[in-house]
Design an enzyme around this catalytic site. Structure first.
Site, short mmCIF file in Angstrom:
data_model
loop_
_atom_site.label_atom_id
_atom_site.label_comp_id
_atom_site.label_asym_id
_atom_site.label_seq_id
_atom_site.Cartn_x
_atom_site.Cartn_y
_atom_site.Cartn_z
N TRP A 59 0.82 -1.21 0.00
CA TRP A 59 0.00 0.00 0.00
C TRP A 59 0.85 1.26 0.00
O TRP A 59 0.46 2.28 -0.59
CB TRP A 59 -0.99 -0.03 1.16
CG TRP A 59 -2.09 -1.00 0.88
CD1 TRP A 59 -2.27 -2.23 1.44
CD2 TRP A 59 -3.14 -0.85 -0.09
NE1 TRP A 59 -3.36 -2.86 0.88
CE2 TRP A 59 -3.91 -2.04 -0.04
CE3 TRP A 59 -3.50 0.16 -0.97
CZ2 TRP A 59 -5.02 -2.23 -0.87
CZ3 TRP A 59 -4.61 -0.03 -1.79
CH2 TRP A 59 -5.36 -1.21 -1.73
N ASP A 86 -0.77 6.99 6.84
CA ASP A 86 -1.91 6.18 6.41
C ASP A 86 -2.13 5.13 7.50
O ASP A 86 -1.38 4.16 7.59
CB ASP A 86 -1.63 5.54 5.06
CG ASP A 86 -2.75 4.61 4.59
OD1 ASP A 86 -3.73 4.42 5.34
OD2 ASP A 86 -2.63 4.06 3.48
N LYS A 103 -11.97 -0.93 8.08
CA LYS A 103 -11.21 -1.88 8.89
C LYS A 103 -11.71 -1.87 10.34
O LYS A 103 -12.23 -2.87 10.83
CB LYS A 103 -9.72 -1.53 8.88
CG LYS A 103 -9.14 -1.23 7.51
CD LYS A 103 -9.10 -2.44 6.61
CE LYS A 103 -8.35 -2.11 5.32
NZ LYS A 103 -8.21 -3.27 4.42
#
Length: 360
Positions: A110, A169, A193
């Site tokens: 990511w 992030d 999440k």
């Protein structure tokens, strides 16, 4: 094999990386309140975002999150659209200012996505971590890290410091561990999440970083305009914010962030202990001090055995354990809402699966 969990209601233990498991209490409350929210005779889905009732909800949601994470007053909390991936573009658009360079730490799948997008807007400096310090050049506008790599099963320390504002992030480990805001310039986190349904993104931005946006940044995506409008430049994700508020309250009732951190440590250790004691049947390639507590990634000896593990786990009520499409193997995501019983059931299944298949 173990019997399926709650077979009569068909609820199973869901280890999906995202959208991930939500607290059952929250889902049931949302179900009860769906037709008539707050006694108004119609659903939250139908509630005007400009009305008093929704604005009160938005304020409560913001205040509860600020209290949970002990967010200082000079940080603003935004509720934005587009998921965390949209922030890969919005961070440079909003924060570069007059600078032409930003630093990024490459820690996995990511972070590389964020780096790839940043190249569209600026020169990217690849920063290195040494003893909890990120070394960057003096002309970088900020330094970006991905605190938890869901595809790789790797988690960075939150004790990191840098000479430039740290942009984090935190999509997959938000609300899981305390945050020292001293080095932080901005945090963003997709909701799917540990917060709620996909689409909503929470942005926490330091006051002095506002006013730097590129002139062509769309108004609804400009942090400064959203701060000034209280996240109401356009119609926000009203139902997602409602669910986020319920989850924030649920975390508070569980003992808050400190409790979430302790549970995360204990639960992930239970599975990693099974892996490390398996004599190579299960293998985790991430160094122990960098292993994710949220997304536990490991491999079995071969692909046929991996698929057999996934199939037998599903028959036992343990679902969505397949690893990331680019990485393979197994991935067990232990988000806050995963019941402790689910972690125990997975550890028990792993013991019995190894005993049955290790010698084949």
């Amino acid at each position: 094999m173990a019997q399926p969990f709650l077979a009569e209601s068909r609820r199973v233990f869901n280890f999906a990386a995202g959208p991930g498991v939500m607290p059952e209490e929250v889902i049931l409350q949302a179900q009860r309140e769906l037709p008539d929210w707050d006694g108004q005779g119609f659903s939250l889905l139908e509630t005007p975002f400009s009305g008093v009732k929704f604005k009160r909800l938005l304020g409560r949601t913001r205040d509860t999150l600020r209290e949970l994470l002990k967010i200082p007053d000079h940080f603003h909390i935004l509720f934005m659209h587009g998921g965390a991936s949209a922030q890969f573009s919005l961070v440079p658009l909003n924060l570069l200012g007059d600078s032409k360079c930003a630093a990024y730490v490459d820690s996995g799948y990511w972070s590389r996505k964020a780096i790839h997008e940043a190249h569209r807007y600026c020169q990217v400096e690849h920063a290195a971590i040494a003893e909890d310090y990120i070394h960057t050049s003096t002309n970088t506008a900020y330094c970006h890290i991905t605190s938890n790599e869901t595809a790789d099963g790797l988690q960075l320390s939150l004790a990191l410091k840098a000479s430039t504002p740290l942009i984090v992030d935190m999509t997959s480990d938000f609300l899981v561990r305390p945050i020292d805001f001293e080095p932080i310039g901005l945090i963003y986190a997709g909701a799917q999440k540990n917060i709620g349904p996909a689409g909503l993104t929470i942005v926490i931005v330091r006051d002095d970083l506002l006013g730097r946006a590129h002139a062509l940044t769309p108004t609804v995506l400009n942090y400064t305009y959203q701060v000034e409008a209280g996240s109401l430049v356009n119609t926000p994700l009203t139902y997602s914010i409602y669910l986020a508020n319920l989850v924030f309250q649920w975390i508070g009732h569980q003992g808050g962030i400190t409790s979430m951190a302790k549970r995360s440590q204990t639960r992930s250790a239970m599975i990693y202990d099974v892996i490390d004691a398996s004599e190579g049947f299960y293998r985790c390639d991430i160094p122990p001090d960098q292993r994710s507590r949220m997304n536990l990634c490991f491999k079995l000896p071969d692909e046929p055995l991996t698929q057999l593990f996934i199939d037998h786990a599903a028959w036992s009520g343990l679902v969505n354990l397949k690893g990331h499409v680019q990485k393979g193997g197994i991935r067990a995501s232990l988000y806050n809402a995963m019941p402790d019983a689910g972690v125990v059931a997975l550890a028990d299944f792993m013991h019995r699966f190894r005993k049955q298949y290790a010698d084949l």
